[in-house]
Design a protein around this motif. Structure first.
Motif, mmCIF file in Angstrom:
data_model
loop_
_atom_site.group_PDB
_atom_site.id
_atom_site.type_symbol
_atom_site.label_atom_id
_atom_site.label_comp_id
_atom_site.label_asym_id
_atom_site.label_seq_id
_atom_site.Cartn_x
_atom_site.Cartn_y
_atom_site.Cartn_z
ATOM 1 N N UNK A 151 0.857 -1.213 0.000
ATOM 2 C CA UNK A 151 0.000 0.000 0.000
ATOM 3 C C UNK A 151 0.879 1.243 0.000
ATOM 4 N N UNK A 152 0.228 2.362 -0.301
ATOM 5 C CA UNK A 152 0.860 3.672 -0.146
ATOM 6 C C UNK A 152 0.029 4.477 0.834
ATOM 7 N N UNK A 153 0.675 5.028 1.832
ATOM 8 C CA UNK A 153 -0.035 5.916 2.769
ATOM 9 C C UNK A 153 0.324 7.344 2.381
ATOM 10 N N UNK A 154 -0.691 8.116 2.067
ATOM 11 C CA UNK A 154 -0.466 9.459 1.517
ATOM 12 C C UNK A 154 -0.927 10.514 2.504
ATOM 13 N N UNK A 155 -0.071 11.485 2.786
ATOM 14 C CA UNK A 155 -0.430 12.612 3.660
ATOM 15 C C UNK A 155 -0.639 13.851 2.808
ATOM 16 N N UNK A 156 -1.900 14.237 2.553
ATOM 17 C CA UNK A 156 -2.147 15.323 1.606
ATOM 18 C C UNK A 156 -1.783 16.715 2.136
ATOM 19 N N UNK A 157 -1.684 16.869 3.465
ATOM 20 C CA UNK A 157 -1.324 18.206 3.974
ATOM 21 C C UNK A 157 0.203 18.395 3.976
ATOM 22 N N UNK A 158 0.925 17.319 3.685
ATOM 23 C CA UNK A 158 2.387 17.412 3.683
ATOM 24 C C UNK A 158 2.852 18.043 2.371
ATOM 25 N N UNK A 159 4.107 18.409 2.320
ATOM 26 C CA UNK A 159 4.641 18.987 1.094
ATOM 27 C C UNK A 159 6.031 19.512 1.317
ATOM 28 N N UNK A 160 6.251 20.727 0.876
ATOM 29 C CA UNK A 160 7.603 21.251 1.034
ATOM 30 C C UNK A 160 7.675 22.719 0.726
ATOM 31 N N UNK A 161 8.850 23.277 0.930
ATOM 32 C CA UNK A 161 9.119 24.672 0.592
ATOM 33 C C UNK A 161 10.610 24.846 0.366
ATOM 34 N N UNK A 162 10.971 26.055 -0.008
ATOM 35 C CA UNK A 162 12.385 26.354 -0.194
ATOM 36 C C UNK A 162 12.953 26.840 1.137
ATOM 37 N N UNK A 163 13.871 26.040 1.692
ATOM 38 C CA UNK A 163 14.366 26.311 3.042
ATOM 39 C C UNK A 163 15.044 27.677 3.131
ATOM 40 N N UNK A 164 15.801 28.000 2.109
ATOM 41 C CA UNK A 164 16.528 29.268 2.101
ATOM 42 C C UNK A 164 15.546 30.453 2.159
ATOM 43 N N UNK A 165 14.470 30.345 1.368
ATOM 44 C CA UNK A 165 13.486 31.445 1.356
ATOM 45 C C UNK A 165 12.793 31.568 2.701
ATOM 46 N N UNK A 166 12.561 30.438 3.349
ATOM 47 C CA UNK A 166 11.897 30.492 4.662
ATOM 48 C C UNK A 166 12.789 31.218 5.678
ATOM 49 N N UNK A 167 14.046 30.816 5.711
ATOM 50 C CA UNK A 167 14.979 31.428 6.663
ATOM 51 C C UNK A 167 15.081 32.933 6.391
ATOM 52 N N UNK A 168 15.151 33.286 5.105
ATOM 53 C CA UNK A 168 15.300 34.704 4.751
ATOM 54 C C UNK A 168 14.038 35.495 5.098
ATOM 55 N N UNK A 169 12.876 34.836 5.073
ATOM 56 C CA UNK A 169 11.651 35.573 5.418
ATOM 57 C C UNK A 169 11.671 35.938 6.903
ATOM 58 N N UNK A 170 12.124 35.004 7.758
ATOM 59 C CA UNK A 170 12.245 35.337 9.188
ATOM 60 C C UNK A 170 13.287 36.442 9.380
ATOM 61 N N UNK A 171 14.389 36.334 8.636
ATOM 62 C CA UNK A 171 15.448 37.348 8.757
ATOM 63 C C UNK A 171 14.871 38.722 8.437
ATOM 64 N N UNK A 172 14.106 38.814 7.332
ATOM 65 C CA UNK A 172 13.628 40.142 6.938
ATOM 66 C C UNK A 172 12.536 40.641 7.892
ATOM 67 N N UNK A 173 11.698 39.737 8.418
ATOM 68 C CA UNK A 173 10.665 40.192 9.375
ATOM 69 C C UNK A 173 11.328 40.687 10.659
#
Ligand SMILES: Cc1cc2nc3c(=O)[nH]c(=O)nc-3n(C[C@H](O)[C@H](O)[C@H](O)COP(=O)(O)OP(=O)(O)OC[C@H]3O[C@@H](n4cnc5c(N)ncnc54)[C@H](O)[C@@H]3O)c2cc1C
Length: 427
Positions: A151-173
């Motif tokens: 079987x495959x167990x699928x988590x539809x709320x999971x996913x991903x993002x660009x780690x660098x952009x996330x870190x930079x967003x906190x930096x700029x805030x």
């Protein structure tokens, strides 16, 4: 230099903590120091950028689920481009794996964690390049102990993002609120002082109450009422000398990137997610995972090897081609023959900071300081929640409010009064 709060390390944990601390204490001087020349250059930007809310531990679920919601909010309402997607996570399980995990999966479902189950036929239809079972005489498969995918167990709320952009967003805030960051500034050691100084040589004595009062850096001493230690796998270097246990061990982790026409089908899958891209997919064997990185048309591949991989920090960790060729490749091409004879176009390595006791992060105060770490390979997705918990800890609150209003008992992920269940769904 004097400040109210000194944060050591500008990874996701340091910057999220700095942001939430400054947000809730706008009048305080919050200073971040980072030994490297930019944000996230430790392990945060080396992350595979995966986000999942499918965890057996209620604690992990709360930390990660609220993080996913906050990152969606940053993109939707605050205008940051994090390249966030919900391509999902797909655990490919053999029959025996599924039956041993079934109870946990049911438990997660009852707690409201959405998962979908895909049977063999559906998997075949949705991922035509995936081989689910091997001919009965397949000696290689037998030798490697590869089991058919049931079987495959699928988590539809999971996913991903660009780690660098996330870190930079906190930096700029953080900078936008008047926070200060000093790059190329390394804490050499924490400064431990008596609470009431007597100006006698040799202080602090064992009979004095001592506390952390900032750090000595390559640019001089920085005094701080509270020091936040978020130096990732390097926290140990600062905390061992003062006798504070970080409760985590470093383990090398690697990402190999592939880009080839033979992998095109994995970017054009029907029925799994809106992007038609391969979700973060975990093979039933050897801790191998792969995911589509649609923004660059590539497939990223990682492997969480456990026994046999030493606990050690490498100063400049290099990815091991040989490890891919001799360990991952043979398993990978059995399930995904489209990888046959392909060579990676890029690769890198970093470290997880693994809490070897229960696999769950730690936020623990000590006089004059708060330590946050032991993120165990999922610090990016939990970064926002951990920053809020650090802030509540600083403000003396018993409960932190995570994004979306959910309450979290701060002491539950401390060391002294820890109350967590060990994670059962480890990658
Ligand atoms: C290959 C790989 C894949 C991963 N995939 C995922 C994933 O898919 N999803 C996920 O959620 N997580 C993932 N992770 C884990 C995630 O990257 C970490 O949990 C997270 O980055 C930890 O953040 P941090 O802020 O604690 O540490 P770091 O990002 O390492 O930050 C610590 C910072 O402190 C600085 N520092 C250290 N010592 C000092 C000092 N003395 N003075 C000043 N500065 C100092 C360092 O330079 C560094 O920038 C992955 C990690 C790796 C290596």
């Amino acid at each position: 230099m004097d400040c109210d709060i000194l944060v050591i390390g500008a990874g996701i944990l340091g910057l999220s903590s700095a942001y939430h601390l400054k947000m809730r204490n706008p009048g305080k001087r919050v200073v971040v120091i980072e030994r490297l020349s930019g944000a996230g250059q430790g392990n945060s930007a080396k992350s595979a950028g995966g986000l999942r809310n499918v965890f057996t531990s209620e604690t992990n679920f709360l930390l990660a689920d609220s993080g996913i919601d906050f990152y969606s909010h940053l993109e939707r309402d605050a205008g940051f481009d994090l390249k966030l997607h919900r391509n999902g996570y797909l655990w490919l399980l053999s029959e025996s794996q599924y039956s041993s995990l079934k109870k946990l999966l049911d438990k997660m479902k009852n707690r409201g964690i959405e998962t979908r189950l895909f049977e063999e036929e559906e998997l075949k239809r949705m991922i035509p390049d995936l081989v689910l079972s091997f001919p009965s005489g397949d000696e290689e498969a037998i030798m490697m102990g590869l089991e058919p995918i049931h079987v495959g167990v699928f988590g539809p709320k999971c996913g991903g993002l660009d780690a660098d952009s996330l870190v930079k967003s906190y930096e700029s805030m953080f900078l936008g609120m008047g926070g200060e960051i000093f790059y190329n500034t390394e804490a050499e050691r924490l400064v431990l002082e008596p609470e009431r100084r007597l100006d006698i040589t040799g202080e602090p004595f064992v009979w004095q109450k001592s506390l952390v009062n900032g750090a000595r850096t390559n640019l001089g001493e920085i005094k701080a009422d509270t020091t936040i230690v978020t130096a990732g796998i390097w926290s140990e270097k600062l905390l061992n000398p003062i006798g504070f246990d970080v409760v985590n061990k470093p383990k090398k982790r690697q990402v190999f990137v592939f880009k080839d026409l033979k992998l095109q089908n994995l970017q054009e899958l029907k029925g799994l997610n809106e992007s038609e891209a391969l979700p973060l997919t975990l093979l039933p064997k050897a801790g191998i995972y792969l995911k589509s990185e649609a923004s660059e048309g590539s497939i990223w591949l990682g492997c969480s090897d456990h026994l046999g991989r030493e606990f050690e920090v490498e100063d400049d960790p290099q990815p091991e081609r040989e490890f891919y060729a001799r360990n991952i490749y043979d398993v990978l091409v059995k399930y995904f023959p489209c990888f046959k004879d392909l060579r990676e176009v890029n690769m890198w390595a970093g470290h997880y900071a693994i809490n070897t006791v229960d696999g769950i992060p730690i936020v623990e105060p000590a006089p004059g300081m708060i330590y946050a770490g032991a993120t165990s390979g999922s610090g990016l997705m939990k970064g926002d929640a951990l920053g809020r918990i650090v802030t509540s800890n600083y403000m003396g609150e018993d409960e932190a409010e995570l994004y979306g209003g959910r309450k979290f008992k701060v002491s539950n992920i401390g060391i002294s009064n820890r109350k967590v269940a060990r994670e059962g769904f480890v990658i």
